[in-house]
Design an enzyme around this catalytic site. Structure first.
Site, PDB file in Angstrom:
ATOM      1  NE  ARG A  48      -5.478   0.127  -4.531  1.00 57.68           N
ATOM      2  CZ  ARG A  48      -4.731   0.435  -3.454  1.00 57.68           C
ATOM      3  NH1 ARG A  48      -3.519  -0.052  -3.322  1.00 57.68           N
ATOM      4  NH2 ARG A  48      -5.241   1.186  -2.501  1.00 57.68           N
ATOM      5  CG  ASN A  98      -2.251  13.257   6.901  1.00 59.07           C
ATOM      6  OD1 ASN A  98      -1.920  12.371   6.115  1.00 59.07           O
ATOM      7  ND2 ASN A  98      -1.916  13.220   8.180  1.00 59.07           N
ATOM      8  CE  LYS A  99      -5.360   7.544   6.595  1.00 59.05           C
ATOM      9  NZ  LYS A  99      -5.937   7.051   5.344  1.00 59.05           N
ATOM     10  CD  GLN A 117      -4.774   3.638   8.350  1.00 64.06           C
ATOM     11  OE1 GLN A 117      -5.298   4.043   9.376  1.00 64.06           O
ATOM     12  NE2 GLN A 117      -5.314   3.816   7.170  1.00 64.06           N
ATOM     13  CG  ASP A 150      -3.213  11.031   1.839  1.00 63.77           C
ATOM     14  OD1 ASP A 150      -3.212  11.150   3.072  1.00 63.77           O
ATOM     15  OD2 ASP A 150      -3.122   9.935   1.254  1.00 63.77           O
ATOM     16  NE  ARG A 208      -0.891   1.406   4.155  1.00 60.20           N
ATOM     17  CZ  ARG A 208       0.164   1.991   4.727  1.00 60.20           C
ATOM     18  NH1 ARG A 208       1.283   1.332   4.918  1.00 60.20           N
ATOM     19  NH2 ARG A 208       0.123   3.262   5.097  1.00 60.20           N
ATOM     20  N   GLY A 209       0.330   2.406  -0.189  1.00 60.41           N
ATOM     21  CA  GLY A 209       1.140   3.619  -0.245  1.00 60.41           C
ATOM     22  C   GLY A 209       1.572   3.845  -1.688  1.00 60.41           C
ATOM     23  CB  ALA A 210       1.248   6.831  -3.868  1.00 60.40           C
TER      24      ALA A 210
END
Lengths: 384, 384
Positions: A112, A276-277, A225, A266, A71-73
């Site tokens: 994806r 962000n989250k 997370q 993000d 995960r994570g770009a």
């Protein structure tokens, strides 16, 4: 095999050997040799099971992306870049190799479809393939290019860490012998990128230099997370840390228990607003109310130079309410999901919030630290 | 019996019958008759199992308090007050009845030694016993007094609701046809007291009057009283509501999705600082940043007239970190606890935080609404 033993395994090495070589664990690494392959941490089972998966084919890479083992770009992009190495290798065995390579590239892209970094990485590799020509040396060229892209990402994060480290040093100088207390939200750690992380990069560098740090890890509901990933990777790197619920940060700051906040992001607007989250905004408010410096760590690729106002221009993803209603954890040695509300209760689940630039002390990038403002960003990115 | 069937049972009535009689469910109620007894909701298993327990002896009442079948200061006090009825009844069968009554009173006091309301309720009943004299009519006198104390608590909450209702009506008048969106944190509902709740009292009254309301229920980690209790009781009373993680409130307020915040409290200083469940301060900051009115609902018994500054004078309870590391929920029809972080991760768990008076729009009490300040409180409590 007991769970403890599983936790000690780390690919083909045990975790102690891995840490000796890599004080900050990586999310992806290479086994080079006659038949080189890639290894990843299967992040779906962290922190309860440390499974590592070998990626030895295009299909393996597709699956790792599609099933969210990675995960994570940046990590998704790099996994696809190595996927293109396997694609070339496999295509050489076919009569119509070039068509085969194109098909495999399309399959990787489809694993994806919304991941921008994934498209970018496959495009980079296809451009190289075109320039290089389809021949026996192509796989090696693609492998080396993927490796370069991977190291570039690690280097960007290392630089973010170098700049952020100075902020930690300043505080450490004012309280000799005592740890610098840093609060972080979600996982902007090495597991989200290749190495170092973004928000964690200054922390890891301070720790490696022997500067005493202690991290308050926000649990980060709904997907946890912080509890699952940040606590895990700080534990592996032996950085002192404590898990807190997302509700606790305000109290900690009111009582002088937080010296500094580092979060990732993000997306950042050209005016310095930060998406962000979910929950980041609440911590920024508390930091502001208690004069605690609040820094956002980011690679410049995260800056969206096309938009100014975060609140009105950044679309926020709504996700399934099952993530709110259920929580995953370990029970009797097995990872299970428990329902935390009445069966009939509906939830609302938004992934991100926007922290206005006025609440951000500074942006820590690979080019240095700047004010969260159009002028601040222009000062270190005059080329944009 | 399936879980659904369990959920529909409510004491000796089914839940529909109970709601017809009591549109807002009570946490404790009486079965009067030749041999009267008390019934409570066993709150330890909510929301997954709606168990009700019969209290028919002093021992039953002691157990209910000690094992936390009942929680919330007023409810603990009232349970003990009825315990004293059973104590008198049982003591009449003994030769040395008066000594026996004193022993039983001491046992009730010891069932939760730090609960101030518990001591107060037992003291009230013992004073009545002394004045009344130890005879056959004493149990009835104690029963009636317990009932009066119970109804007094319900009445205080009803009045809080009446005043708070006006705040909801004002907003409803400005958006006809649309629901008034109210955010609440933790459980300051009927389950924490006898009836109505504090923060929920205005909401229930609006709902009963046909005013459209919708409640955002903060999950309220670590103990999840929002997800477990508030969502449950709003569901029973059929008040529209949605569960959100504690991180979400800031985003909701930024986007105009919250008209009003109502929270309860554990203690208010004479200057209007508010100690309430951890995370309340973060929501007050967000409300302040977005001009959302933030009201604290409280019975005046919560005001500590001896202290002024909440941050320095209110001691905050630190609890076991197991509440942070584990979450309880339903899996395969059974209530289970799951570990949400690495086995070795330590947590820090503080129960409450302090919201400075400057962030509180007003205090809603049984005497009316006032500013959260020394002058504001003095205006409605001139006798203090």
């Amino acid at each position: 095999m007991t769970n403890k033993q599983v936790l000690l395994k780390f690919g083909t090495e045990n975790i102690e050997q891995h840490i000796l070589k890599n004080p900050i664990p990586r999310s992806i690494w290479l086994q080079e040799g006659d038949e080189p392959f890639v290894q990843i941490i299967d992040q779906r089972f962290l922190p309860h099971e440390n499974r590592t998966n070998d990626l030895k084919s295009t299909l393996d890479c597709e699956r790792a992306i599609k099933e969210m083992e990675v995960r994570g770009a940046p990590l998704i992009g790099i996994t696809a870049a190595f996927g293109m190495y396997f694609a070339a290798l496999e295509s050489l065995r076919h009569d119509d190799g070039e068509t085969c390579l194109q098909k495999k590239a399309a399959a990787l892209r489809a694993s994806r479809p919304t991941a921008v970094n994934l498209m970018w990485a496959v495009d980079q590799q296809m451009a190289l393939a075109k320039a290089h020509g389809f021949n026996q040396q192509l796989p090696e060229a693609l492998w080396n290019n993927a490796k370069m892209l991977m190291e570039e990402d690690a280097e960007v994060c290392r630089k973010i860490g170098t700049y952020g480290l100075e902020l930690i040093k300043e505080i450490a100088a004012k309280k000799p012998g005592e740890p610098v207390n840093i609060l972080t939200h979600c996982n902007a750690g090495s597991l989200a990128v290749i190495e170092w992380g973004t928000a964690t990069a200054p922390i890891y560098q301070a720790h490696l230099q022997g500067i005493k740090v202690h991290v308050w890890v926000d649990e980060t509901r709904p997907r946890n997370q912080g509890a699952n990933l940040t606590a895990y990777e700080l534990g592996v790197a032996k950085v002192p840390h404590t898990l807190v619920v997302d509700n606790a940060g305000g109290h900690l700051m009111q009582h002088g228990m937080v010296d500094l906040c580092f979060v990732g992001c993000d997306r950042v607007t050209k005016n310095g607003d930060v998406a962000n989250k979910i929950g980041t905004y609440l911590k920024a408010l508390a930091a502001n109310d208690n004069q605690v410096p609040f820094y956002v760590c980011l690679p410049s690729s995260t800056i969206d130079w096309q938009i100014s106002d975060g609140l009105s221009e950044i679309e926020i993803e709504e996700r399934s309410d099952e993530e709110v209603r259920y929580i995953q954890g370990l029970h009797d040695g097995e990872v299970k999901q428990v329902l935390i509300c009445p069966e009939t209760t509906a939830g609302y689940n938004i992934g991100f919030d926007v922290t206005p630039a006025r609440l951000v002390t500074g942006l820590v990038t690979e080019r240095g630290i700047c004010q969260a403002s159009a002028a601040g960003l222009a000062s270190i990115f005059p080329d944009k």
